[in-house]
Design a protein around this motif. Structure first.
Motif, PDB file in Angstrom:
ATOM      1  N   ALA A  50       0.829  -1.209   0.000  1.00 53.22           N
ATOM      2  CA  ALA A  50       0.000   0.000   0.000  1.00 53.22           C
ATOM      3  C   ALA A  50       0.860   1.254   0.000  1.00 53.22           C
ATOM      4  O   ALA A  50       0.530   2.247  -0.664  1.00 53.22           O
ATOM      5  N   ARG A  51       1.975   1.226   0.734  1.00 53.39           N
ATOM      6  CA  ARG A  51       2.888   2.378   0.743  1.00 53.39           C
ATOM      7  C   ARG A  51       3.513   2.585  -0.636  1.00 53.39           C
ATOM      8  O   ARG A  51       3.659   3.733  -1.097  1.00 53.39           O
ATOM      9  N   THR A  52       3.873   1.496  -1.284  1.00 50.46           N
ATOM     10  CA  THR A  52       4.434   1.616  -2.630  1.00 50.46           C
ATOM     11  C   THR A  52       3.397   2.193  -3.588  1.00 50.46           C
ATOM     12  O   THR A  52       3.707   3.071  -4.403  1.00 50.46           O
ATOM     13  N   ALA A  53       2.164   1.720  -3.489  1.00 50.56           N
ATOM     14  CA  ALA A  53       1.098   2.238  -4.351  1.00 50.56           C
ATOM     15  C   ALA A  53       0.882   3.730  -4.118  1.00 50.56           C
ATOM     16  O   ALA A  53       0.681   4.501  -5.062  1.00 50.56           O
ATOM     17  N   GLU A  54       0.929   4.143  -2.859  1.00 50.71           N
ATOM     18  CA  GLU A  54       0.760   5.562  -2.534  1.00 50.71           C
ATOM     19  C   GLU A  54       1.887   6.393  -3.154  1.00 50.71           C
ATOM     20  O   GLU A  54       1.659   7.484  -3.684  1.00 50.71           O
ATOM     21  N   ALA A  55       3.117   5.862  -3.106  1.00 46.68           N
ATOM     22  CA  ALA A  55       4.250   6.572  -3.705  1.00 46.68           C
ATOM     23  C   ALA A  55       4.102   6.671  -5.218  1.00 46.68           C
ATOM     24  O   ALA A  55       4.435   7.701  -5.820  1.00 46.68           O
ATOM     25  N   VAL A  56       3.604   5.611  -5.839  1.00 49.12           N
ATOM     26  CA  VAL A  56       3.369   5.627  -7.284  1.00 49.12           C
ATOM     27  C   VAL A  56       2.351   6.703  -7.642  1.00 49.12           C
ATOM     28  O   VAL A  56       2.548   7.479  -8.587  1.00 49.12           O
ATOM     29  N   ARG A  57       1.285   6.773  -6.881  1.00 48.47           N
ATOM     30  CA  ARG A  57       0.255   7.793  -7.151  1.00 48.47           C
ATOM     31  C   ARG A  57       0.810   9.200  -6.947  1.00 48.47           C
ATOM     32  O   ARG A  57       0.501  10.113  -7.727  1.00 48.47           O
ATOM     33  N   ALA A  58       1.618   9.373  -5.925  1.00 47.06           N
ATOM     34  CA  ALA A  58       2.206  10.689  -5.669  1.00 47.06           C
ATOM     35  C   ALA A  58       3.138  11.109  -6.804  1.00 47.06           C
ATOM     36  O   ALA A  58       3.332  12.307  -7.054  1.00 47.06           O
ATOM     37  N   ALA A  59       3.710  10.100  -7.503  1.00 49.98           N
ATOM     38  CA  ALA A  59       4.608  10.389  -8.621  1.00 49.98           C
ATOM     39  C   ALA A  59       3.856  10.565  -9.935  1.00 49.98           C
ATOM     40  O   ALA A  59       4.468  10.801 -10.977  1.00 49.98           O
ATOM     41  N   GLY A  60       2.529  10.444  -9.895  1.00 50.99           N
ATOM     42  CA  GLY A  60       1.728  10.718 -11.077  1.00 50.99           C
ATOM     43  C   GLY A  60       1.149   9.512 -11.774  1.00 50.99           C
ATOM     44  O   GLY A  60       0.440   9.652 -12.780  1.00 50.99           O
ATOM     45  N   GLY A  61       1.407   8.319 -11.247  1.00 50.33           N
ATOM     46  CA  GLY A  61       0.868   7.124 -11.870  1.00 50.33           C
ATOM     47  C   GLY A  61      -0.348   6.599 -11.134  1.00 50.33           C
ATOM     48  O   GLY A  61      -0.595   6.957  -9.987  1.00 50.33           O
ATOM     49  N   ASP A  62      -1.100   5.752 -11.798  1.00 51.05           N
ATOM     50  CA  ASP A  62      -2.163   5.020 -11.119  1.00 51.05           C
ATOM     51  C   ASP A  62      -1.548   3.733 -10.587  1.00 51.05           C
ATOM     52  O   ASP A  62      -0.512   3.276 -11.082  1.00 51.05           O
ATOM     53  N   ALA A  63      -2.168   3.126  -9.571  1.00 56.62           N
ATOM     54  CA  ALA A  63      -1.606   1.917  -8.977  1.00 56.62           C
ATOM     55  C   ALA A  63      -2.700   1.043  -8.414  1.00 56.62           C
ATOM     56  O   ALA A  63      -3.730   1.539  -7.949  1.00 56.62           O
ATOM     57  N   VAL A  64      -2.457  -0.258  -8.463  1.00 51.04           N
ATOM     58  CA  VAL A  64      -3.335  -1.225  -7.813  1.00 51.04           C
ATOM     59  C   VAL A  64      -2.441  -2.303  -7.219  1.00 51.04           C
ATOM     60  O   VAL A  64      -1.376  -2.606  -7.762  1.00 51.04           O
ATOM     61  N   THR A  65      -2.845  -2.861  -6.088  1.00 54.27           N
ATOM     62  CA  THR A  65      -2.074  -3.920  -5.452  1.00 54.27           C
ATOM     63  C   THR A  65      -2.872  -5.221  -5.468  1.00 54.27           C
ATOM     64  O   THR A  65      -4.111  -5.204  -5.474  1.00 54.27           O
ATOM     65  N   ALA A  66      -2.149  -6.341  -5.463  1.00 57.45           N
ATOM     66  CA  ALA A  66      -2.811  -7.654  -5.421  1.00 57.45           C
ATOM     67  C   ALA A  66      -1.863  -8.663  -4.794  1.00 57.45           C
ATOM     68  O   ALA A  66      -0.695  -8.754  -5.177  1.00 57.45           O
ATOM     69  N   ARG A  67      -2.382  -9.401  -3.824  1.00 58.24           N
ATOM     70  CA  ARG A  67      -1.595 -10.482  -3.242  1.00 58.24           C
ATOM     71  C   ARG A  67      -1.489 -11.624  -4.247  1.00 58.24           C
ATOM     72  O   ARG A  67      -2.470 -11.998  -4.888  1.00 58.24           O
ATOM     73  N   VAL A  68      -0.279 -12.202  -4.364  1.00 59.52           N
ATOM     74  CA  VAL A  68      -0.100 -13.259  -5.346  1.00 59.52           C
ATOM     75  C   VAL A  68       1.030 -14.193  -4.930  1.00 59.52           C
ATOM     76  O   VAL A  68       2.075 -13.756  -4.451  1.00 59.52           O
ATOM     77  N   ASP A  69       0.791 -15.469  -5.083  1.00 65.58           N
ATOM     78  CA  ASP A  69       1.848 -16.472  -5.047  1.00 65.58           C
ATOM     79  C   ASP A  69       2.160 -16.769  -6.501  1.00 65.58           C
ATOM     80  O   ASP A  69       1.361 -17.407  -7.204  1.00 65.58           O
ATOM     81  N   THR A  70       3.295 -16.296  -6.988  1.00 64.71           N
ATOM     82  CA  THR A  70       3.580 -16.386  -8.419  1.00 64.71           C
ATOM     83  C   THR A  70       3.753 -17.823  -8.906  1.00 64.71           C
ATOM     84  O   THR A  70       3.713 -18.073 -10.115  1.00 64.71           O
ATOM     85  N   SER A  71       3.934 -18.775  -7.990  1.00 70.29           N
ATOM     86  CA  SER A  71       4.068 -20.170  -8.407  1.00 70.29           C
ATOM     87  C   SER A  71       2.711 -20.820  -8.663  1.00 70.29           C
ATOM     88  O   SER A  71       2.646 -21.968  -9.104  1.00 70.29           O
TER      89      SER A  71
END
Length: 257
Positions: A50-71
């Protein structure tokens, strides 16, 4: 004259796995500054994501987060579906999610640790690349894009006495980069790889040695560990139009190692 790349009118939407901390978080922010919207995949730390997403938005991008087990193939599909639904068609992937397990001699490494490392670092990277290519390849109706896999200098150094199994998994990532580049560059998707050296992230503490990055610096020609932002810069370049003729490259960012 540049080769095929993302159409100028198409917004850049990039999935970053392992995007909540370390190199992944630095990359998400760097991409936002370059005009990308970012889908942040994370394994456990929802607050950090969530903190990373907030930083992305502050830098001008849109962001969404999702929990994932990539395997897990279904979980990977869920990540891409979430990003596509919330932000738009995916044009890029940073295959950054990875684990090492604890440091130690190979003969003392538990088989279940080896299996999990291969599941995440190899199978997970393959599954994410497969889904991204189905989104972006012109043969599948996509409009092109780019993938950057995050490997490690361990892939060629072998990491004896530390994590040979991890080094082997990253060598596989290098091999998949070359193979996918040859298979999909003609379908509008460039595939490249970054090989970081020892970087100042929380991964070292997770391995069991919080000071490891500085210890490794003693044998690094640059005389210091790398910063996550330095890896992010390399990733961002490989995703950019400036790298339009670069595909199949394994770029070492390791302070001279």
């Amino acid at each position: 004259m540049s080769g095929p790349d993302i159409p100028a009118t198409l917004q850049r939407v990039t999935v970053v796995t392992g995007g909540s901390r370390g190199i992944g978080a630095a990359t998400a922010l760097r991409l936002a500054r370059a005009g990308h919207h970012v889908g942040i995949g994370y394994a456990h730390d929802e607050e950090a994501a969530a903190r990373t997403a907030e930083a992305v938005r502050a830098a001008g991008g849109d962001a969404v987060t999702a929990r994932v087990d990539t395997s897990d193939a279904e979980a990977v599909d869920g990540l891409f579906d979430t990003v596509r639904s919330a932000i738009g068609p995916v044009t890029g992937l940073v295959n950054n999610a990875g684990i090492s397990g604890p440091l130690g001699r190979f003969t003392e490494t538990a088989p279940e640790v080896m299996r999990r490392v291969v599941d995440v670092n190899v199978t997970g990277a393959l599954l994410c690349a497969r889904r991204a290519l189905r989104e972006m390849s012109t043969a599948h109706g996509g409009q092109g894009g780019a993938i950057v896999n995050v490997s490690s200098s361990a892939a060629t150094l072998g990491s004896p006495g530390e994590y040979v199994h991890y080094a082997a998994s990253k060598a596989a990532v290098d091999a998949m980069t070359v193979g996918l580049a040859k298979e999909f560059t003609g379908e509008g998707v460039r595939v490249n790889c970054v090989q970081p050296g020892s970087v100042l992230t929380g991964m070292h503490a997770a391995m069991g040695d919080p000071d490891r990055a500085w210890k490794k610096a003693r044998t690094t020609p640059a005389g210091r560990p790398g910063e996550p932002e330095e890896i992010a810069d390399a990733v961002a370049w490989l995703l950019s139009d400036e790298a339009s003729y670069t595909s199949g490259a394994v770029l070492r960012v390791a302070g001279g190692l």
